[in-house]
Design an enzyme around this catalytic site. Structure first.
Site, PDB file in Angstrom:
ATOM      1  CB  CYS A  37      -0.917   0.035   1.220  1.00 37.67           C
ATOM      2  SG  CYS A  37      -1.850   1.587   1.273  1.00 37.67           S
ATOM      3  N   GLY A  52      -2.948  -3.339 -13.442  1.00 39.12           N
ATOM      4  CA  GLY A  52      -2.372  -2.026 -13.735  1.00 39.12           C
ATOM      5  C   GLY A  52      -2.823  -1.547 -15.103  1.00 39.12           C
TER       6      GLY A  52
HETATM    7  O1  RRO Z   1      -6.326   2.355   0.632  1.00 38.12           O
HETATM    8  C1  RRO Z   1      -5.456   2.857  -0.101  1.00 38.12           C
HETATM    9  O2  RRO Z   1      -5.159   4.048  -0.019  1.00 38.12           O
HETATM   10  C2  RRO Z   1      -4.706   2.054  -1.079  1.00 38.12           C
HETATM   11  C3  RRO Z   1      -4.280   0.747  -0.865  1.00 38.12           C
HETATM   12 BR1  RRO Z   1      -4.696  -0.213   0.684  1.00 38.12          BR
HETATM   13  C4  RRO Z   1      -3.474   0.088  -1.850  1.00 38.12           C
HETATM   14  O3  RRO Z   1      -3.033  -1.060  -1.717  1.00 38.12           O
HETATM   15  N1  RRO Z   1      -3.174   0.788  -2.969  1.00 38.12           N
HETATM   16  C5  RRO Z   1      -3.612   2.046  -3.189  1.00 38.12           C
HETATM   17  O4  RRO Z   1      -3.296   2.635  -4.244  1.00 38.12           O
HETATM   18  N2  RRO Z   1      -4.382   2.674  -2.234  1.00 38.12           N
END
Ligand code: RRO
Length: 315
Positions: free
Chosen positions: A139, A252
């Site tokens: 994340c 992606g």
């Molecule tokens: O929740 C988010 O901000 C988030 C997550 Br968990 C993730 O794995 N990838 C992303 O781009 N945002």
């Protein structure tokens, strides 16, 4: 829909990711289709290969301040910040709706520490209606993206080992923001990942030039959509070349059947559709239909025939 027939042509869509078989290779990407059956009014979730729910932690998580998403030149940037109800509440309130629409459910899990991941995984042990766990090691919006487990082979392996308590097949979702991607893929495969999901979003930022401050409430964010597609294709290609037997789920910038076909040619066994769903909630179903049309047009009888062909394997 393991096999789709049109007059004079038939395409076998049956897909394997590790020990699991899916009716077709198209899945909803984590974080882009909600926690439950939010998309069910637009498409039959049961017709997709799988639905990966937004990353869940063991306990409820408030998320980041708004704005959380922003359109960019060729995609979008987000800093949702892991908002979620926590796994026990999700099992009680969201999973039944997904089961009712016959979705094939993969649960993405996340935590701040190895112990958090272990607890999240153990909360899924024995729960009916879940086929796999996608362990989100990447994340971009956790502690500013500075301590990603997916940037360190040892840390990634430790988390994977700790999630064995789920009793389910586990996939590791990895990061494009590292030059150690192949090393990390080796490490997670050696510590229990049946597959890798490649890749999460790219670290990015948008500045609001009027306020002269970062635009997203969380500051930085994760870039997704068409802009990142070639980055993810390269990640899939490199991991396939280094690990010929490790199943890969490509994610992606998939907005069309051609994008999905490209991922499979690079080495993906399945693909996930994410950002495209924000503009068109029916995008995952459309991508599936376009894959079938592409295969029919090109005389391809099975999507499995596409896998790895960019590496010089003859179709
Ligand atoms: O929740 C988010 O901000 C988030 C997550 Br968990 C993730 O794995 N990838 C992303 O781009 N945002």
């Amino acid at each position: 829909m393991g096999r789709v027939s049109q007059p004079g042509a038939s395409v076998d869509l049956t897909t394997h990711v590790g020990s699991l078989q899916f009716a077709n290779p198209v899945m909803c990407a984590a974080g882009t289709a909600g926690h439950g059956d939010e998309l069910a009014r637009y498409l039959d979730l049961g017709e997709l290969g799988a639905m990966v729910v937004k990353s869940l932690s063991a306990d409820p998580w408030a998320g980041n301040p708004p704005p959380r998403v922003h359109e960019t030149a060729a995609g979008m940037i987000n800093s949702v910040g892991l908002q979620g109800p926590g796994i026990p509440a999700w099992i009680e309130h969201e999973l039944p709706a997904l089961r009712a629409v016959r979705a094939t459910v993969v649960v993405s899990i996340l935590g701040r520490s190895v112990a958090d991941y272990a607890r999240a995984a153990s909360l899924l042990d024995g729960v009916d209606g879940i086929v796999a766990v996608e362990v989100n090691l990447s994340c971009p919006n956790l502690d500013g993206g500075s301590h990603m487990f997916a940037h360190d082979p040892d840390a990634a392996a430790e988390v994977m080992a700790a999630t064995a308590a789920s009793g389910l097949p586990r996939w590791a979702k990895l990061s494009p923001n590292t030059d150690r991607l192949v090393e990390v893929a080796h490490a997670v495969a050696a510590s229990g990942a049946e597959a890798v999901t490649l890749t999460n979003t790219l670290l990015g930022m948008v500045i609001d030039v009027e306020s002269r401050r970062p635009l997203l409430g969380g500051g930085g964010g994760g870039l997704s959509g068409p802009a990142v597609h070639p980055v993810a294709v390269r990640a899939v290609y490199d991991c396939r070349a280094a690990l010929p037997d490790l199943p890969i789920v490509g994610v992606g910038g998939v907005g069309s059947g051609r994008d999905a076909v490209e991922f499979m040619m690079a080495g993906a066994d399945a693909v996930q559709v994410g950002t495209a769903t924000f503009a068109d909630p029916r995008a995952p179903r459309r991508v599936l239909d376009e894959i079938v049309a592409w295969c029919v047009d090109h005389g391809v009888g099975s999507t499995r025939e596409l896998r790895d062909t960019a590496h010089g394997v003859r179709p």
